[in-house]
Design an enzyme around this catalytic site. Structure first.
Site, PDB file in Angstrom:
ATOM      1  N   ALA A 153       0.860  -1.277  -0.214  1.00 13.55           N
ATOM      2  CA  ALA A 153       0.166   0.179  -0.061  1.00 13.55           C
ATOM      3  C   ALA A 153       0.755   1.262   0.165  1.00 13.55           C
ATOM      4  O   ALA A 153       0.582   2.087  -0.654  1.00 13.55           O
ATOM      5  CB  ALA A 153      -0.922   0.111   1.243  1.00 13.55           C
ATOM      6  N   TYR A 154       1.941   1.217   0.846  1.00 20.47           N
ATOM      7  CA  TYR A 154       2.761   2.583   0.795  1.00 20.47           C
ATOM      8  C   TYR A 154       3.440   2.605  -0.455  1.00 20.47           C
ATOM      9  O   TYR A 154       3.610   3.746  -0.912  1.00 20.47           O
ATOM     10  CB  TYR A 154       3.623   2.151   2.132  1.00 20.47           C
ATOM     11  N   SER A 155       4.038   1.491  -0.965  1.00 21.85           N
ATOM     12  CA  SER A 155       4.669   1.516  -2.250  1.00 21.85           C
ATOM     13  C   SER A 155       3.708   2.226  -3.515  1.00 21.85           C
ATOM     14  O   SER A 155       4.094   3.061  -4.282  1.00 21.85           O
ATOM     15  CB  SER A 155       5.239   0.139  -2.680  1.00 21.85           C
ATOM     16  N   SER A 157       0.961   3.955  -2.982  1.00 18.18           N
ATOM     17  CA  SER A 157       0.424   5.236  -2.789  1.00 18.18           C
ATOM     18  C   SER A 157       1.698   6.325  -3.196  1.00 18.18           C
ATOM     19  O   SER A 157       1.106   7.469  -3.761  1.00 18.18           O
ATOM     20  CB  SER A 157      -0.061   5.388  -1.261  1.00 18.18           C
ATOM     21  N   LYS A 158       2.818   5.959  -2.957  1.00 18.84           N
ATOM     22  CA  LYS A 158       3.822   6.865  -3.323  1.00 18.84           C
ATOM     23  C   LYS A 158       4.126   6.914  -4.810  1.00 18.84           C
ATOM     24  O   LYS A 158       4.611   7.856  -5.326  1.00 18.84           O
ATOM     25  CB  LYS A 158       4.889   6.283  -2.602  1.00 18.84           C
TER      26      LYS A 158
END
Length: 247
Positions: A153-155, A157-158
């Protein structure tokens, strides 16, 4: 605090300015004479971190459009305009494989990191266009370029922040508004509290300089991107990866 030249007539908004890279950017902008409004979901923490500094602190949840609009109005009422936006608010979320990832965590991370970038950028565009001046710096991550395992999710989203920045930069390229993003490697900030030690060790192992990014190093690049000196680069991605980035 002694003032360094460069921002004495500029009004800057920094989201997520209560800690980490955002807090370092706030201090760097203040040192250069900017008037600063800090938008943070925890305004009390921002006030405590910036005790003794002359700043506006506004409670703001970047994932909520009404909250962002209210923060924009509060800053414009206080200072008359917004010249600079540094969008630093974000969360890391849990570490797990895609198969085991919590769906609610996915939605929360994307809503804050990516939709929050969309909301905050959108909220300042009209005023910047009216004055034909603006500088926007979005904080992405090296994870958005390379993808960290167990951080889907972090990857994602960024990566979205990078694509969004490129799109908006092209839309506004005909005016004196620069929209760029930075892709930092890991810095030792409170975000680490959301990560497993295994994941932290993995990130360090990928950095050729063999150390984590210092927040003041990030602030130095971000502040230049937010300055009038950055009069040509827009829709661009600036690495702060310690040699990790391969493109």
């Amino acid at each position: 605090m002694s003032k360094k030249p460069g921002f004495s007539e500029r009004v800057a908004v920094v989201t997520g300015g209560a800690q980490g890279i955002g807090l370092a950017v706030v201090r760097a902008l203040l040192a250069r004479g900017a008037q600063v409004s800090v938008w943070d979901v925890n305004p009390d923490a921002a006030r405590a971190a910036l005790d003794g500094e002359t700043v506006q602190v506004v409670g703001c949840d970047v994932s909520d459009w009404d909250s962002v609009q209210a923060a924009t109005r509060a800053t414009e009422q206080e200072f008359g305009r917004i010249d600079i936006l540094v969008n630093s608010a974000g969360i890391a979320g849990p570490n797990a494989t895609v198969e085991a990832y919590d769906n609610d965590a996915w939605h929360q991370i994307v809503q804050i990191n990516l939709t929050g970038t969309y909301f905050t950028n959108k909220s300042v565009i009209a005023g910047m266009k009216e004055r034909d001046y603006g500088r926007i710096v979005n904080i992405a991550s090296i994870a958005g370029k390379e993808g960290n395992p167990n951080a889907c999710a972090y990857s994602a989203s960024k990566a979205g922040v990078i694509g969004f920045t490129k799109s908006l930069g092209k839309e506004l390229a005909g005016s004196d508004i620069a929209v760029n993003c930075v892709t930092p490697a890991a810095a030792r900030t409170p975000l680490f509290d959301q990560m497993s030690q295994e994941h932290i060790d993995y990130m360090l192992s990928k950095i050729p300089r063999n150390r984590f990014l210092e927040v003041d190093e990030a602030a130095a690049m971000i502040v230049w991107l937010a300055s009038s000196e950055n009069s040509f680069s827009t829709g661009a991605v600036f690495d702060l990866s310690g040699g990790r980035a391969t493109y």
